[in-house]
Design a protein around this motif. Structure first.
Motif, PDB file in Angstrom:
ATOM      1  N   PHE A  87       0.832  -1.192   0.000  1.00 37.43           N
ATOM      2  CA  PHE A  87       0.000   0.000   0.000  1.00 37.43           C
ATOM      3  C   PHE A  87       0.877   1.255   0.000  1.00 37.43           C
ATOM      4  O   PHE A  87       0.587   2.219   0.691  1.00 37.43           O
ATOM      5  N   GLN A  88       1.943   1.262  -0.792  1.00 40.32           N
ATOM      6  CA  GLN A  88       2.899   2.367  -0.740  1.00 40.32           C
ATOM      7  C   GLN A  88       2.266   3.717  -1.066  1.00 40.32           C
ATOM      8  O   GLN A  88       2.577   4.714  -0.434  1.00 40.32           O
ATOM      9  N   ASP A  89       1.402   3.801  -2.044  1.00 39.80           N
ATOM     10  CA  ASP A  89       0.842   5.079  -2.468  1.00 39.80           C
ATOM     11  C   ASP A  89      -0.634   5.185  -2.101  1.00 39.80           C
ATOM     12  O   ASP A  89      -1.460   5.606  -2.901  1.00 39.80           O
ATOM     13  N   SER A  90      -0.951   4.813  -0.894  1.00 33.28           N
ATOM     14  CA  SER A  90      -2.344   4.848  -0.465  1.00 33.28           C
ATOM     15  C   SER A  90      -2.482   5.792   0.728  1.00 33.28           C
ATOM     16  O   SER A  90      -2.085   5.453   1.850  1.00 33.28           O
ATOM     17  N   PRO A  91      -3.041   6.971   0.509  1.00 31.76           N
ATOM     18  CA  PRO A  91      -3.174   7.913   1.632  1.00 31.76           C
ATOM     19  C   PRO A  91      -4.071   7.384   2.746  1.00 31.76           C
ATOM     20  O   PRO A  91      -3.841   7.685   3.915  1.00 31.76           O
ATOM     21  N   TYR A 110      -4.341   4.208   3.718  1.00 32.22           N
ATOM     22  CA  TYR A 110      -3.529   3.275   4.498  1.00 32.22           C
ATOM     23  C   TYR A 110      -2.531   4.036   5.362  1.00 32.22           C
ATOM     24  O   TYR A 110      -2.350   3.737   6.538  1.00 32.22           O
ATOM     25  N   ASP A 111      -1.890   5.061   4.783  1.00 34.85           N
ATOM     26  CA  ASP A 111      -0.920   5.855   5.546  1.00 34.85           C
ATOM     27  C   ASP A 111      -1.588   6.515   6.756  1.00 34.85           C
ATOM     28  O   ASP A 111      -1.013   6.565   7.839  1.00 34.85           O
TER      29      ASP A 111
END
Length: 73
Positions: free
Chosen positions: A2-6, A8-9
Motif C-alpha cells: 500500500f505504498q501510495d495509499s493515503p 492506508y498511511d
C-alpha cells in the motif's frame, strides 16, 4: 503493498502498522515454539522417540456404548 495509499498511511498513523506488528509477533511465537519443541540435547537428555503410526480407528472418537439396563423415564 500500500505504498501510495493515503488512506492506508492515515490508518497506520492513527492505529499503528497492524500487519507489521502481527507478522513480528507471529515470527516471535514461531521462534519460541521452535526452541521449546527442540529435543533436550544438554543434560544428557534422551533422543526423541521415533514417530509411531496411529492405529486405524484410534483417535479421539469412541465407540458407542449401549444404554445401561434398567427402566427409562
Amino acid at each position: 503493498m500500500f505504498q501510495d495509499s493515503p488512506i492506508y498511511d492515515r490508518l497506520v498513523a492513527e492505529r499503528g502498522d497492524i500487519p507489521t506488528q502481527t507478522r513480528r509477533e507471529a515470527e516471535r511465537v514461531t521462534r519460541e515454539l521452535e526452541y521449546v519443541m527442540r529435543p533436550l540435547r544438554s543434560f544428557g537428555g534422551a533422543a526423541p522417540a521415533p514417530e509411531r503410526q496411529p492405529a486405524p480407528g484410534a483417535g479421539w472418537q469412541r465407540a458407542a456404548l449401549p444404554p445401561p439396563p434398567g427402566p427409562r423415564y
